[in-house]
Design an enzyme around this catalytic site. Sequence first.
Site, PDB file in Angstrom:
ATOM      1  CG  ASN A   1      40.302 -26.189  31.985  1.00 27.80           C
ATOM      2  OD1 ASN A   1      39.346 -26.190  32.761  1.00 27.80           O
ATOM      3  ND2 ASN A   1      41.198 -27.155  31.977  1.00 27.80           N
TER       4      ASN A   1
ATOM      5  CG  ASP B   1      50.971 -26.116  33.322  1.00 25.98           C
ATOM      6  OD1 ASP B   1      50.054 -25.638  34.024  1.00 25.98           O
ATOM      7  OD2 ASP B   1      51.278 -27.316  33.321  1.00 25.98           O
TER       8      ASP B   1
ATOM      9  N   GLY C   1      54.677 -30.856  36.616  1.00 24.70           N
ATOM     10  CA  GLY C   1      54.154 -30.089  37.751  1.00 24.70           C
ATOM     11  C   GLY C   1      53.760 -28.741  37.186  1.00 24.70           C
TER      12      GLY C   1
ATOM     13  N   GLY D   1      53.532 -25.812  38.416  1.00 23.17           N
ATOM     14  CA  GLY D   1      54.426 -24.702  38.756  1.00 23.17           C
ATOM     15  C   GLY D   1      55.699 -24.749  37.938  1.00 23.17           C
TER      16      GLY D   1
HETATM   17  O1  RIB Z   1      49.444 -29.248  33.699  1.00 23.92           O
HETATM   18  C1  RIB Z   1      50.166 -30.411  33.436  1.00 23.92           C
HETATM   19  C2  RIB Z   1      50.812 -30.907  34.681  1.00 23.92           C
HETATM   20  O2  RIB Z   1      49.807 -31.293  35.596  1.00 23.92           O
HETATM   21  C3  RIB Z   1      51.682 -32.125  34.516  1.00 23.92           C
HETATM   22  O3  RIB Z   1      53.003 -31.814  34.180  1.00 23.92           O
HETATM   23  C4  RIB Z   1      51.514 -32.858  35.823  1.00 23.92           C
HETATM   24  O4  RIB Z   1      52.669 -32.868  36.606  1.00 23.92           O
HETATM   25  C5  RIB Z   1      50.348 -32.179  36.538  1.00 23.92           C
HETATM   26  O5  RIB Z   1      50.782 -31.406  37.578  1.00 23.92           O
END
Ligand code: RIB
Length: 305
Positions: free
Chosen positions: A183, A252, A39, A41
């Site tokens: 991106n 992330d 996720g 977040g």
């Molecule tokens: O950015 C990667 C994430 O995108 C993954 O961990 C997946 O859960 C999606 O939300």
Amino acid sequence: MKKVVVVGSLNMDLVMEVNRIPKIGETIKGDEMSYLIGGKGSNQAVAACRLGNEVSMIGCVGKDTFGDKILKHLKEEGVNVNGIKSDEATFTGIATIFKTKNDNSIVVIPGANDFCDKNLIDENIETIKSADILVTQLEIPMETVEYALKVAKENGVKTILNPAPAREISKEILKNADFITPNETEFEIISNKTFKDGNELEEAMIAWQNENPSTRLVVTRGKDGSSYVEENKVETMKTIKVDVVDTTGAGDTFNGALAHGVSHNLLMNEAVTFAGTAASLSVTKFGAQTGMPKFEEVNKILNVK
Ligand code: RIB
């Protein structure tokens, strides 16, 4: 320690390792299957936490096995989970990830992430008010993103919007975003343009930045580094060379690390280089969060304070 608050998604990642992505109508045999916590977040929260920040997460999981596993994992990582609601009416978000040798494709079923609403922001308003920086993405309802950014901005908290998965961004959202970090593909959607090459991308970046002077644009460009606009010119911070194992969560990591750099008042070139280096290190291990580096690992390469 700086205080980072992440408002966003939490998913269980179902990772299918495959030689290639199946075509429409085709069935292919995969190699391995893993359940990993992800996720955007939750990944950004872990990234910022590993770098030595005090991180709180606001979001929503289902009251189910995946939700319990995510909460346990985040607590073990040191993330404050008091702002994460376990909702009985829904199920924890799921991301099915097709992982090939060099890249991946993801399908997300939001589940509980769609229950991350404005009430949840109000219930955790003190956490936002006392933070140094707020980070959010677009895997939760847009109105929650808009509200969280507004509350943060009104209270003098810096803000980063990671526009992923990309959607059209309203002026109201942009008004309260100090940084936006698409991106290249996401930037095409945001700017409503397509780029044949790097020159076209850079021209569009300069135009976008001029139209939106109060939001700092940073475009992540994979192995080509990350770019931002300074005095009508695009500056690109190169990445370090690494052996890529899994690119999931690289963006992330970039955002969690950018939150570290910005909240520590690094200069733009330093903050973007720091974030890019952390993101490069993150792709050397399998899974979105496994390779996210600790501060010392990034520092060893960069020697930042
Ligand atoms: O950015 C990667 C994430 O995108 C993954 O961990 C997946 O859960 C999606 O939300």
